[in-house]
Design a protein around this motif. Structure first.
Motif, PDB file in Angstrom:
ATOM      1  N   VAL A   1       0.844  -1.188   0.000  1.00  0.00           N
ATOM      2  CA  VAL A   1       0.000   0.000   0.000  1.00  0.00           C
ATOM      3  C   VAL A   1       0.887   1.249   0.000  1.00  0.00           C
ATOM      4  CG1 VAL A   1      -1.737   1.309   1.234  1.00  0.00           C
ATOM      5  CG2 VAL A   1      -1.834  -1.178   1.233  1.00  0.00           C
ATOM      6  N   GLN A   2       0.633   2.137  -0.933  1.00  0.00           N
ATOM      7  CA  GLN A   2       1.383   3.391  -0.991  1.00  0.00           C
ATOM      8  C   GLN A   2       0.427   4.565  -0.856  1.00  0.00           C
ATOM      9  OE1 GLN A   2       3.608   3.111  -4.690  1.00  0.00           O
ATOM     10  NE2 GLN A   2       5.397   2.342  -3.582  1.00  0.00           N
ATOM     11  N   LEU A   3       0.831   5.558  -0.070  1.00  0.00           N
ATOM     12  CA  LEU A   3       0.024   6.743   0.149  1.00  0.00           C
ATOM     13  C   LEU A   3       0.811   7.962  -0.309  1.00  0.00           C
ATOM     14  CD1 LEU A   3      -0.473   4.594   2.643  1.00  0.00           C
ATOM     15  CD2 LEU A   3      -1.953   6.412   3.476  1.00  0.00           C
ATOM     16  N   GLN A   4       0.150   8.839  -1.025  1.00  0.00           N
ATOM     17  CA  GLN A   4       0.799  10.036  -1.561  1.00  0.00           C
ATOM     18  C   GLN A   4      -0.018  11.256  -1.151  1.00  0.00           C
ATOM     19  OE1 GLN A   4       3.701  10.095  -3.546  1.00  0.00           O
ATOM     20  NE2 GLN A   4       3.629  12.321  -3.329  1.00  0.00           N
ATOM     21  N   ALA A   5       0.526  12.019  -0.201  1.00  0.00           N
ATOM     22  CA  ALA A   5      -0.146  13.237   0.257  1.00  0.00           C
ATOM     23  C   ALA A   5       0.251  14.411  -0.616  1.00  0.00           C
ATOM     24  CB  ALA A   5       0.207  13.508   1.710  1.00  0.00           C
ATOM     25  N   SER A   6      -0.701  15.314  -0.829  1.00  0.00           N
ATOM     26  CA  SER A   6      -0.430  16.508  -1.620  1.00  0.00           C
ATOM     27  C   SER A   6      -1.350  17.633  -1.178  1.00  0.00           C
ATOM     28  CB  SER A   6      -0.617  16.212  -3.106  1.00  0.00           C
ATOM     29  OG  SER A   6      -1.953  15.837  -3.368  1.00  0.00           O
ATOM     30  N   GLY A   7      -1.091  18.830  -1.687  1.00  0.00           N
ATOM     31  CA  GLY A   7      -1.966  19.955  -1.420  1.00  0.00           C
ATOM     32  C   GLY A   7      -1.433  20.960  -0.412  1.00  0.00           C
ATOM     33  N   GLY A   8      -0.299  20.676   0.170  1.00  0.00           N
ATOM     34  CA  GLY A   8       0.273  21.606   1.131  1.00  0.00           C
ATOM     35  C   GLY A   8       0.765  22.874   0.448  1.00  0.00           C
ATOM     36  N   GLY A   9       1.105  23.865   1.263  1.00  0.00           N
ATOM     37  CA  GLY A   9       1.608  25.105   0.714  1.00  0.00           C
ATOM     38  C   GLY A   9       1.733  26.177   1.770  1.00  0.00           C
ATOM     39  N   LEU A  10       2.001  27.371   1.301  1.00  0.00           N
ATOM     40  CA  LEU A  10       2.132  28.544   2.186  1.00  0.00           C
ATOM     41  C   LEU A  10       0.872  29.383   2.066  1.00  0.00           C
ATOM     42  CD1 LEU A  10       3.743  30.503   3.976  1.00  0.00           C
ATOM     43  CD2 LEU A  10       4.732  31.443   1.871  1.00  0.00           C
ATOM     44  N   LEU A  17      -7.241  25.476   3.053  1.00  0.00           N
ATOM     45  CA  LEU A  17      -6.396  24.608   2.237  1.00  0.00           C
ATOM     46  C   LEU A  17      -7.003  23.216   2.279  1.00  0.00           C
ATOM     47  CD1 LEU A  17      -3.698  25.233   0.751  1.00  0.00           C
ATOM     48  CD2 LEU A  17      -2.505  24.294   2.737  1.00  0.00           C
ATOM     49  N   ARG A  18      -6.912  22.492   1.180  1.00  0.00           N
ATOM     50  CA  ARG A  18      -7.391  21.121   1.183  1.00  0.00           C
ATOM     51  C   ARG A  18      -6.255  20.184   0.823  1.00  0.00           C
ATOM     52  NH1 ARG A  18     -11.994  17.923  -2.366  1.00  0.00           N
ATOM     53  NH2 ARG A  18     -10.383  18.034  -3.984  1.00  0.00           N
ATOM     54  N   LEU A  19      -5.996  19.264   1.695  1.00  0.00           N
ATOM     55  CA  LEU A  19      -5.002  18.232   1.454  1.00  0.00           C
ATOM     56  C   LEU A  19      -5.677  17.000   0.863  1.00  0.00           C
ATOM     57  CD1 LEU A  19      -2.918  18.405   4.753  1.00  0.00           C
ATOM     58  CD2 LEU A  19      -2.697  19.783   2.673  1.00  0.00           C
ATOM     59  N   SER A  20      -4.933  16.297   0.033  1.00  0.00           N
ATOM     60  CA  SER A  20      -5.404  15.043  -0.544  1.00  0.00           C
ATOM     61  C   SER A  20      -4.387  13.954  -0.259  1.00  0.00           C
ATOM     62  CB  SER A  20      -5.586  15.171  -2.059  1.00  0.00           C
ATOM     63  OG  SER A  20      -6.529  16.163  -2.384  1.00  0.00           O
ATOM     64  N   CYS A  21      -4.877  12.754  -0.185  1.00  0.00           N
ATOM     65  CA  CYS A  21      -3.991  11.602  -0.006  1.00  0.00           C
ATOM     66  C   CYS A  21      -4.500  10.489  -0.908  1.00  0.00           C
ATOM     67  CB  CYS A  21      -3.966  11.166   1.444  1.00  0.00           C
ATOM     68  SG  CYS A  21      -2.979   9.680   1.755  1.00  0.00           S
ATOM     69  N   THR A  90       0.939  25.162  11.368  1.00  0.00           N
ATOM     70  CA  THR A  90       2.118  24.910  10.555  1.00  0.00           C
ATOM     71  C   THR A  90       2.772  23.599  10.964  1.00  0.00           C
ATOM     72  OG1 THR A  90       2.544  27.256  10.158  1.00  0.00           O
ATOM     73  CG2 THR A  90       4.423  25.748   9.973  1.00  0.00           C
ATOM     74  N   ALA A  91       2.943  22.712   9.992  1.00  0.00           N
ATOM     75  CA  ALA A  91       3.492  21.386  10.271  1.00  0.00           C
ATOM     76  C   ALA A  91       3.605  20.620   8.962  1.00  0.00           C
ATOM     77  CB  ALA A  91       2.597  20.616  11.242  1.00  0.00           C
ATOM     78  N   VAL A  92       4.260  19.487   9.039  1.00  0.00           N
ATOM     79  CA  VAL A  92       4.186  18.507   7.959  1.00  0.00           C
ATOM     80  C   VAL A  92       2.996  17.609   8.266  1.00  0.00           C
ATOM     81  CG1 VAL A  92       5.325  16.614   6.762  1.00  0.00           C
ATOM     82  CG2 VAL A  92       6.671  18.581   7.564  1.00  0.00           C
ATOM     83  N   TYR A  93       2.123  17.463   7.285  1.00  0.00           N
ATOM     84  CA  TYR A  93       0.911  16.672   7.459  1.00  0.00           C
ATOM     85  C   TYR A  93       1.084  15.317   6.775  1.00  0.00           C
ATOM     86  CZ  TYR A  93      -1.624  20.555   9.483  1.00  0.00           C
ATOM     87  OH  TYR A  93      -2.041  21.564  10.323  1.00  0.00           O
ATOM     88  N   TYR A  94       0.757  14.267   7.514  1.00  0.00           N
ATOM     89  CA  TYR A  94       0.896  12.899   7.032  1.00  0.00           C
ATOM     90  C   TYR A  94      -0.464  12.211   6.984  1.00  0.00           C
ATOM     91  CZ  TYR A  94       5.821  13.547   8.318  1.00  0.00           C
ATOM     92  OH  TYR A  94       7.102  14.005   8.434  1.00  0.00           O
ATOM     93  N   CYS A  95      -0.679  11.457   5.924  1.00  0.00           N
ATOM     94  CA  CYS A  95      -1.856  10.593   5.919  1.00  0.00           C
ATOM     95  C   CYS A  95      -1.419   9.175   6.261  1.00  0.00           C
ATOM     96  CB  CYS A  95      -2.568  10.635   4.573  1.00  0.00           C
ATOM     97  SG  CYS A  95      -1.583  10.120   3.162  1.00  0.00           S
ATOM     98  N   THR A 117       3.205  16.260   3.593  1.00  0.00           N
ATOM     99  CA  THR A 117       3.158  17.480   2.796  1.00  0.00           C
ATOM    100  C   THR A 117       3.225  18.670   3.755  1.00  0.00           C
ATOM    101  OG1 THR A 117       1.920  18.669   1.069  1.00  0.00           O
ATOM    102  CG2 THR A 117       0.609  17.539   2.738  1.00  0.00           C
ATOM    103  N   GLN A 118       4.004  19.665   3.402  1.00  0.00           N
ATOM    104  CA  GLN A 118       4.254  20.796   4.291  1.00  0.00           C
ATOM    105  C   GLN A 118       3.136  21.823   4.190  1.00  0.00           C
ATOM    106  OE1 GLN A 118       7.036  21.544   6.469  1.00  0.00           O
ATOM    107  NE2 GLN A 118       5.644  23.196   7.120  1.00  0.00           N
ATOM    108  N   VAL A 119       2.636  22.231   5.337  1.00  0.00           N
ATOM    109  CA  VAL A 119       1.670  23.325   5.426  1.00  0.00           C
ATOM    110  C   VAL A 119       2.295  24.407   6.287  1.00  0.00           C
ATOM    111  CG1 VAL A 119      -0.577  24.055   6.284  1.00  0.00           C
ATOM    112  CG2 VAL A 119      -0.336  21.851   5.135  1.00  0.00           C
ATOM    113  N   THR A 120       2.366  25.601   5.732  1.00  0.00           N
ATOM    114  CA  THR A 120       2.918  26.735   6.468  1.00  0.00           C
ATOM    115  C   THR A 120       1.889  27.854   6.487  1.00  0.00           C
ATOM    116  OG1 THR A 120       5.157  26.144   5.765  1.00  0.00           O
ATOM    117  CG2 THR A 120       4.818  28.357   6.645  1.00  0.00           C
ATOM    118  N   VAL A 121       1.567  28.318   7.686  1.00  0.00           N
ATOM    119  CA  VAL A 121       0.571  29.368   7.844  1.00  0.00           C
ATOM    120  C   VAL A 121       1.272  30.591   8.422  1.00  0.00           C
ATOM    121  CG1 VAL A 121      -1.652  30.028   8.815  1.00  0.00           C
ATOM    122  CG2 VAL A 121      -1.178  27.624   8.283  1.00  0.00           C
ATOM    123  N   SER A 122       1.254  31.668   7.673  1.00  0.00           N
ATOM    124  CA  SER A 122       1.908  32.896   8.135  1.00  0.00           C
ATOM    125  C   SER A 122       0.896  33.783   8.853  1.00  0.00           C
ATOM    126  CB  SER A 122       2.511  33.636   6.953  1.00  0.00           C
ATOM    127  OG  SER A 122       1.498  34.048   6.056  1.00  0.00           O
TER     128      SER A 122
END
Length: 123
Positions: A1-10, A17-21, A90-95, A117-122
Motif C-alpha cells: 500500500v502506498q500513500l501520496q499526500a499533496s496539497g500543502g503550501g504557504l 487549504l485542502r489536502l489530498s492523499c 504549521t506542520a508537515v501533514y501525514y496521511c 506534505t508541508q503546510v505553512t501558515v503565516s
C-alpha cells in the motif's frame, strides 16, 4: 500500500487549504484513514480519522470545528479540508491507513504512512 499526500503550501492565517492523499491498491475502501501532523521539534499529533465507510469521524481537539476529513472510495483518496488556518497549524501533514476497521488516534494504530506534505501558515 502506498500513500501520496499533496496539497500543502504557504497560506496566510484565516485561509483555507485542502489536502489530498491518494492511495494505491484495491483495499483502500476497507481502510480506516487518518491524518497526523508534526511541527518542528514536536511529536507527531493526531489530526483526524475517518472510518472505512465514512460513517464515523473523529478529530483532535486543536482542529475541531475547523478541519473536516472526508474520503472518496471510488478515487482511493482521503481529504482534509482545513479552514480558518492558524500559524500553529504549521506542520508537515501525514496521511495514514489502518487495516483495522476501528477509528484510531495513535500513531501505532496505523499500518501504512505517506511521505507528508508541508503546510505553512503565516501570521
Amino acid at each position: 500500500v502506498q500513500l501520496q499526500a499533496s496539497g500543502g503550501g504557504l497560506v496566510q492565517a484565516g485561509d483555507s487549504l485542502r489536502l489530498s492523499c491518494a492511495t494505491s491498491g484495491r483495499a483502500f475502501s476497507s481502510f480506516t484513514m487518518g491524518w497526523f501532523r508534526q511541527a518542528p521539534g514536536q511529536e507527531r499529533e493526531f489530526v483526524a480519522a475517518i472510518s472505512w465507510s465514512a460513517g464515523s469521524t473523529t478529530y483532535g481537539d486543536s482542529v475541531k470545528g475547523r478541519f473536516t476529513i472526508s474520503r472518496d472510495n471510488a478515487k482511493n483518496t482521503v481529504y482534509l479540508q482545513m479552514n480558518s488556518l492558524k500559524p500553529e497549524d504549521t506542520a508537515v501533514y501525514y496521511c495514514a491507513a489502518r487495516v483495522l476497521r476501528i477509528l484510531g488516534i495513535k500513531e501505532t494504530d496505523y499500518n501504512f504512512w505517506g511521505q507528508g506534505t508541508q503546510v505553512t501558515v503565516s501570521s
